[in-house]
Design a protein around this motif. Sequence first.
Motif, PDB file in Angstrom:
ATOM      1  N   LYS A  50       0.618  -1.196   0.016  1.00  0.00           N
ATOM      2  CA  LYS A  50      -0.010   0.110   0.145  1.00  0.00           C
ATOM      3  C   LYS A  50       1.181   1.354   0.045  1.00  0.00           C
ATOM      4  N   VAL A  51       1.881   1.382   1.053  1.00  0.00           N
ATOM      5  CA  VAL A  51       2.624   2.542   1.113  1.00  0.00           C
ATOM      6  C   VAL A  51       3.683   2.850  -0.073  1.00  0.00           C
ATOM      7  N   ALA A  52       4.270   1.730  -0.837  1.00  0.00           N
ATOM      8  CA  ALA A  52       5.055   1.794  -1.971  1.00  0.00           C
ATOM      9  C   ALA A  52       4.177   2.016  -3.409  1.00  0.00           C
ATOM     10  N   HIS A  53       2.941   1.497  -3.187  1.00  0.00           N
ATOM     11  CA  HIS A  53       2.176   1.951  -4.309  1.00  0.00           C
ATOM     12  C   HIS A  53       1.704   3.373  -4.586  1.00  0.00           C
ATOM     13  N   LYS A  54       1.289   3.908  -3.275  1.00  0.00           N
ATOM     14  CA  LYS A  54       1.115   5.269  -3.117  1.00  0.00           C
ATOM     15  C   LYS A  54       2.121   6.074  -3.584  1.00  0.00           C
ATOM     16  N   GLU A  55       3.351   5.679  -2.849  1.00  0.00           N
ATOM     17  CA  GLU A  55       4.677   6.469  -3.553  1.00  0.00           C
ATOM     18  C   GLU A  55       4.842   6.443  -4.844  1.00  0.00           C
ATOM     19  N   PHE A  56       4.618   5.315  -5.609  1.00  0.00           N
ATOM     20  CA  PHE A  56       4.750   5.131  -6.902  1.00  0.00           C
ATOM     21  C   PHE A  56       3.809   5.874  -7.696  1.00  0.00           C
ATOM     22  N   ASN A  57       2.587   6.045  -7.360  1.00  0.00           N
ATOM     23  CA  ASN A  57       1.599   6.781  -8.182  1.00  0.00           C
ATOM     24  C   ASN A  57       2.183   8.391  -8.028  1.00  0.00           C
ATOM     25  N   ARG A  58       2.760   8.890  -6.984  1.00  0.00           N
ATOM     26  CA  ARG A  58       2.882  10.150  -6.686  1.00  0.00           C
ATOM     27  C   ARG A  58       4.530  10.659  -7.589  1.00  0.00           C
ATOM     28  N   ILE A  59       5.294   9.514  -7.507  1.00  0.00           N
ATOM     29  CA  ILE A  59       6.558   9.726  -8.464  1.00  0.00           C
ATOM     30  C   ILE A  59       6.140   9.556  -9.795  1.00  0.00           C
ATOM     31  N   LYS A  60       5.290   8.743 -10.378  1.00  0.00           N
ATOM     32  CA  LYS A  60       4.967   8.604 -11.659  1.00  0.00           C
ATOM     33  C   LYS A  60       4.414   9.827 -12.245  1.00  0.00           C
ATOM     34  N   LYS A  61       3.376  10.532 -11.457  1.00  0.00           N
ATOM     35  CA  LYS A  61       2.950  11.837 -11.863  1.00  0.00           C
ATOM     36  C   LYS A  61       3.796  12.889 -12.015  1.00  0.00           C
ATOM     37  N   LEU A  62       4.781  12.964 -11.231  1.00  0.00           N
ATOM     38  CA  LEU A  62       5.830  13.812 -11.319  1.00  0.00           C
ATOM     39  C   LEU A  62       6.850  13.683 -12.682  1.00  0.00           C
ATOM     40  N   LEU A  63       7.253  12.355 -12.759  1.00  0.00           N
ATOM     41  CA  LEU A  63       7.868  12.223 -13.928  1.00  0.00           C
ATOM     42  C   LEU A  63       7.133  12.322 -15.212  1.00  0.00           C
ATOM     43  N   GLU A  64       5.921  12.185 -15.186  1.00  0.00           N
ATOM     44  CA  GLU A  64       4.984  12.460 -16.391  1.00  0.00           C
ATOM     45  C   GLU A  64       5.133  13.911 -16.738  1.00  0.00           C
ATOM     46  N   LYS A  65       4.892  14.916 -15.853  1.00  0.00           N
ATOM     47  CA  LYS A  65       5.117  16.275 -15.780  1.00  0.00           C
ATOM     48  C   LYS A  65       6.357  16.832 -16.366  1.00  0.00           C
ATOM     49  N   ILE A  66       7.250  16.162 -16.478  1.00  0.00           N
ATOM     50  CA  ILE A  66       8.558  16.523 -16.796  1.00  0.00           C
ATOM     51  C   ILE A  66       9.035  15.505 -18.062  1.00  0.00           C
ATOM     52  N   GLU A  67       8.162  14.712 -18.214  1.00  0.00           N
ATOM     53  CA  GLU A  67       8.252  13.828 -19.662  1.00  0.00           C
ATOM     54  C   GLU A  67       9.350  12.785 -19.433  1.00  0.00           C
ATOM     55  N   LYS A  68       9.698  12.483 -18.198  1.00  0.00           N
ATOM     56  CA  LYS A  68      10.643  11.360 -18.134  1.00  0.00           C
ATOM     57  C   LYS A  68       9.990  10.133 -17.325  1.00  0.00           C
ATOM     58  N   ASP A  69       8.913   9.884 -17.618  1.00  0.00           N
ATOM     59  CA  ASP A  69       8.263   8.595 -17.188  1.00  0.00           C
ATOM     60  C   ASP A  69       8.525   7.484 -18.160  1.00  0.00           C
ATOM     61  N   ASP A  70       9.891   7.378 -18.382  1.00  0.00           N
ATOM     62  CA  ASP A  70      10.305   6.477 -19.483  1.00  0.00           C
ATOM     63  C   ASP A  70      10.668   4.874 -18.709  1.00  0.00           C
ATOM     64  N   ALA A  71      10.590   3.914 -19.410  1.00  0.00           N
ATOM     65  CA  ALA A  71      10.810   2.559 -18.777  1.00  0.00           C
ATOM     66  C   ALA A  71      12.118   2.330 -18.274  1.00  0.00           C
ATOM     67  N   PHE A  72      13.035   3.063 -18.808  1.00  0.00           N
ATOM     68  CA  PHE A  72      14.627   3.287 -18.396  1.00  0.00           C
ATOM     69  C   PHE A  72      14.566   3.237 -16.951  1.00  0.00           C
ATOM     70  N   TYR A  73      13.897   4.240 -16.339  1.00  0.00           N
ATOM     71  CA  TYR A  73      13.999   4.586 -14.846  1.00  0.00           C
ATOM     72  C   TYR A  73      13.261   3.467 -13.925  1.00  0.00           C
ATOM     73  N   GLU A  74      12.471   2.739 -14.634  1.00  0.00           N
ATOM     74  CA  GLU A  74      11.489   1.874 -13.739  1.00  0.00           C
ATOM     75  C   GLU A  74      12.051   0.966 -12.793  1.00  0.00           C
ATOM     76  N   PRO A  75      13.097   0.347 -12.901  1.00  0.00           N
ATOM     77  CA  PRO A  75      13.758  -0.436 -11.866  1.00  0.00           C
ATOM     78  C   PRO A  75      14.171   0.326 -10.644  1.00  0.00           C
ATOM     79  N   VAL A  76      14.698   1.389 -11.038  1.00  0.00           N
ATOM     80  CA  VAL A  76      15.271   2.358 -10.015  1.00  0.00           C
ATOM     81  C   VAL A  76      14.020   3.028  -8.976  1.00  0.00           C
ATOM     82  N   ILE A  77      12.991   3.348  -9.734  1.00  0.00           N
ATOM     83  CA  ILE A  77      11.680   3.934  -9.160  1.00  0.00           C
ATOM     84  C   ILE A  77      10.931   2.883  -8.415  1.00  0.00           C
ATOM     85  N   ASN A  78      11.032   1.535  -8.748  1.00  0.00           N
ATOM     86  CA  ASN A  78      10.285   0.608  -7.952  1.00  0.00           C
ATOM     87  C   ASN A  78      11.237   0.247  -6.866  1.00  0.00           C
ATOM     88  N   ARG A  79      12.299   0.250  -6.870  1.00  0.00           N
ATOM     89  CA  ARG A  79      13.328  -0.168  -5.743  1.00  0.00           C
ATOM     90  C   ARG A  79      13.025   1.153  -4.822  1.00  0.00           C
TER      91      ARG A  79
END
Length: 186
Positions: A50-79
């Motif tokens: 639950k906590v990780a999911h909420k944080e992921f959604n928050r970060i994903k929105k931020l990355l989308e705003k700066i157009e950096k929501d690319d799969a290259f960052y996926e492992p680091v953001i999930n970790r």
Amino acid sequence: MPTPAKPYTVLSGEKKSHRTKAELNQRKQAEESLASDKKIGERKEVKDNKVAHKEFNRIKKLLEKIEKDDAFYEPVINRYCMIQAECREIEERRESFGRLINDFAELMGTIPKEDRNSFVDELVIISNNITKLAGQINACDKLLQQKRKMLFDIEKENIMTIAAALRTIPKSAEKKKNPLLEALGG
């Protein structure tokens, strides 16, 4: 340290760049070559927490705003999100140990002074439990410090990775060689 080069989207939005169309085109192509064209995805363990999911959604929105929501960052953001959840879990455990210490202290306070000699064994057990819990709090603090350092390192590296991607793009277009000047040796 010089400021990093502006991304193509910023330059095209400003419409006042000193760069030529060829330079802007080269920058756009270079930036596009750094993207995988796949959006960042959430791993199962992050989605289930639950906590990780909420944080992921928050970060994903931020990355989308700066157009950096690319799969290259996926492992680091999930970790990063999982470590955030682990930190919260350790903090909650530490708080519960603190509450237990308070409960033991209150229990000791309820024993009348004249009866304390008859409860020496119980008082020793309570004191030992308080000491063990204090040790557990210290262990939680050490573990939390390690996790927070990991978070800081990931945050720092992730920001540097994005900035480094922009720095790899050449600032100016390649100059075409003049065959006449080459033939003349100039």
